[in-house]
Design a protein around this motif. Structure first.
Motif, PDB file in Angstrom:
ATOM      1  N   PRO A   1       3.160   0.589   3.058  1.00 45.85           N
ATOM      2  CA  PRO A   1       3.003   0.177   4.688  1.00 45.85           C
ATOM      3  C   PRO A   1       1.765   0.268   5.250  1.00 45.85           C
ATOM      4  O   PRO A   1       1.656   0.034   6.320  1.00 45.85           O
ATOM      5  CB  PRO A   1       4.108   1.490   4.973  1.00 45.85           C
ATOM      6  N   ASP A   2       0.963   0.937   4.522  1.00 48.28           N
ATOM      7  CA  ASP A   2      -0.229   1.497   5.114  1.00 48.28           C
ATOM      8  C   ASP A   2      -1.725   1.178   4.429  1.00 48.28           C
ATOM      9  O   ASP A   2      -2.768   1.663   4.798  1.00 48.28           O
ATOM     10  CB  ASP A   2      -0.194   2.906   5.532  1.00 48.28           C
ATOM     11  N   GLY A   3      -1.461   0.693   3.274  1.00 44.74           N
ATOM     12  CA  GLY A   3      -2.642   0.404   2.361  1.00 44.74           C
ATOM     13  C   GLY A   3      -3.309   1.573   1.829  1.00 44.74           C
ATOM     14  O   GLY A   3      -4.053   1.802   0.723  1.00 44.74           O
ATOM     15  N   SER A   4      -2.528   2.643   1.995  1.00 37.69           N
ATOM     16  CA  SER A   4      -2.717   4.051   1.238  1.00 37.69           C
ATOM     17  C   SER A   4      -1.641   4.471   0.140  1.00 37.69           C
ATOM     18  O   SER A   4      -1.984   4.996  -0.933  1.00 37.69           O
ATOM     19  CB  SER A   4      -2.728   5.056   2.105  1.00 37.69           C
ATOM     20  N   SER A   5      -0.373   4.395   0.590  1.00 37.14           N
ATOM     21  CA  SER A   5       0.961   4.678  -0.432  1.00 37.14           C
ATOM     22  C   SER A   5       1.531   3.165  -0.836  1.00 37.14           C
ATOM     23  O   SER A   5       1.815   2.440   0.032  1.00 37.14           O
ATOM     24  CB  SER A   5       1.679   5.411   0.372  1.00 37.14           C
ATOM     25  N   LEU A   6       1.938   3.266  -1.991  1.00 39.02           N
ATOM     26  CA  LEU A   6       2.674   2.052  -2.665  1.00 39.02           C
ATOM     27  C   LEU A   6       3.876   2.554  -3.284  1.00 39.02           C
ATOM     28  O   LEU A   6       4.201   3.536  -3.924  1.00 39.02           O
ATOM     29  CB  LEU A   6       1.863   1.511  -4.003  1.00 39.02           C
ATOM     30  N   VAL A   7       5.052   1.601  -2.703  1.00 37.99           N
ATOM     31  CA  VAL A   7       6.356   2.035  -3.131  1.00 37.99           C
ATOM     32  C   VAL A   7       6.662   1.014  -4.272  1.00 37.99           C
ATOM     33  O   VAL A   7       6.354  -0.054  -4.413  1.00 37.99           O
ATOM     34  CB  VAL A   7       7.352   1.691  -2.080  1.00 37.99           C
ATOM     35  N   ALA A   8       7.248   1.688  -5.392  1.00 34.55           N
ATOM     36  CA  ALA A   8       7.640   0.947  -6.465  1.00 34.55           C
ATOM     37  C   ALA A   8       9.005   1.198  -7.254  1.00 34.55           C
ATOM     38  O   ALA A   8       9.473   2.370  -6.890  1.00 34.55           O
ATOM     39  CB  ALA A   8       6.640   1.113  -7.677  1.00 34.55           C
TER      40      ALA A   8
END
Length: 325
Positions: A232-239
Motif C-alpha cells: 500500500p505504501d512502498g514500505s510494507s509488503l503483503v503476501a
C-alpha cells in the motif's frame, strides 16, 4: 443511474482493531495472531446513512472510482463518458465541487490518489496515457501536470508513496507521479520501493539484489506456492503463504523482508492493500494488521472483504453473509 453517498456503505461491517489490540502488559511478540469474527450488524453508533451527499450519473456520464484525498479533505470521482474522462474533486463533507480536470480522450479510465513527500496527486490511467493532477488545484478545466505514455493495462495499482504500477502484456511499468519518471520491467512487478521492485516468480517472490521470499518465511508457513499481494505504501509488503492447515497472510518489511505480523486466514488473494492515514493499520481483503502491536486479524470466515480503515483502528468492509446468519 449511478450515485455515491458519502458515509453510506452498503452491506457494511465495522469492527475496532484497537479494542482487540488493547490491554495491559508487554507488547505481543512478532507474528502474534488473532481470529476475528464479525457480525454484519456491528456498525458504529455514529454511522448514519441518512446524512451526506449524493452525486448521480446520467445516460451519458458514469461516475466511477471514488478516491479519498485525506490531506485536502476531498473525494475525487472520475466522470467517464463515451469518448472522454474527467476528474471531479469534491469537498468530502459538503460535496461542493473544488475543481474539475480538463477532459482527456480516454475511455474506461481509472482514477487513483497517491502521495509523495507530503503532496497529493490524482492519477488517471487510460488505455494509452496516464495523467497526473495536483490534488490541491482549484477552478475548472485544470490541466494535467504530467502526461505519461502508458501501455494498455491489464491491471493497475497505486501505492501511497507516489508510485503507480501498470501491469501490461510485456511486463510492468512503474510511474512516479512526482518526478515524471517511468521504469519498465519485463517481469511481473507487484510492488515497488526505494530498494527496487518486488518481482513475482513461479511460486516465490524477490527483490532482485536484495532478499527473497525464501529468506522471510512466516512461522507455520511453507514455501512452494507463495504469492506477493502488493504494497500500500512502498514500505510494507503483503503476501499469502501456504501452510499445512491453510493459508497464512503476512506483512513483510520491504527493506529486509522481515515478517512484521502474520495471521492464518482463508480468503480471496486478489486483495488491494491499504493503510490508515497514520500508517499504523493495514488491510488487505480478508485480513487486517496492527503494525504497532504486530498483530494480525482474520475476517475471512464470513466472506468479509475489508475496504477501508480509520486511524482509530476501525475497519470497514462488505460482508456476504446475511444478517443474523
Amino acid at each position: 443511474m449511478v450515485g455515491y453517498r458519502v458515509a453510506a456503505l452498503a452491506a457494511v461491517t465495522a469492527v475496532s482493531l484497537a479494542a482487540c489490540s488493547s490491554g495491559a502488559g508487554p507488547q505481543p511478540a512478532p507474528e502474534s495472531t488473532v481470529a476475528a469474527t464479525v457480525s454484519p450488524e456491528a456498525v458504529p453508533a455514529a454511522f448514519d446513512n441518512t446524512k451526506g451527499w449524493m452525486v448521480e450519473g446520467s445516460e451519458s456520464t458514469e461516475f466511477d472510482y471514488p478516491a479519498f484525498a485525506p490531506q485536502a479533505g476531498l473525494i475525487l470521482l472520475l466522470a467517464n463518458k463515451s469518448d472522454s474522462a474527467q476528474v471531479e474533486a469534491r469537498d468530502a463533507k459538503t460535496g461542493a465541487t473544488r475543481w474539475t480536470g480538463s477532459p482527456v480522450p480516454e475511455t474506461d479510465a481509472r482514477l487513483f490518489v497517491t502521495n509523495e513527500n507530503g503532496k497529493e496527486y490524482a492519477v488517471v490511467v487510460g488505455k494509452t496515457h496516464a495523467y497526473v493532477y495536483d490534488v490541491a488545484s482549484a477552478g475548472g478545466s485544470v490541466a494535467a501536470q504530467r502526461d505519461f505514455a502508458s501501455p494498455e493495462a491489464n491491471d493497475v495499482a497505486a501505492q501511497r508513496d507516489g508510485r503507480v504500477l501498470v501491469d501490461y502484456a510485456g511486463g510492468t511499468a512503474v510511474l512516479d507521479a512526482a518526478s515524471g519518471q517511468v521504469a519498465r520491467y519485463e517481469q511481473k512487478v507487484v510492488a515497488a520501493s526505494a530498494n527496487g521492485p518486488v518481482v513475482q516468480g513461479h511460486g516465490a517472490f524477490s527483490v532482485p539484489g536484495g532478499w527473497s521470499s525464501a529468506d522471510a518465511v512466516p512461522a507455520g508457513a511453507t514455501t512452494g506456492d507463495v504469492k506477493a499481494i502488493g504494497s500500500p505504501d512502498g514500505s510494507s509488503l503483503v503476501a499469502e503463504w501456504p501452510s499445512p492447515a491453510g493459508e497464512i497472510w503476512a506483512v513483510h518489511d520491504m527493506r529486509s523482508g522481515q515478517v512484521l505480523a502474520s495471521v492464518p486466514c482463508r480468503g480471496e488473494d486478489s486483495a488491494t492493500p491499504a493503510v490508515s492515514v497514520d500508517g499504523r493499520y493495514l488491510i488487505a481483503g480478508p485480513v487486517a494488521f496492527d503494525l504497532q502491536a504486530k498483530k494480525g486479524f482474520c475476517f475471512g470466515d464470513k466472506g468479509t472483504d475489508l475496504t477501508a480503515v480509520d486511524p482509530d483502528g476501525t475497519v470497514y468492509g462488505a460482508n456476504d453473509t446475511e444478517p443474523g446468519a
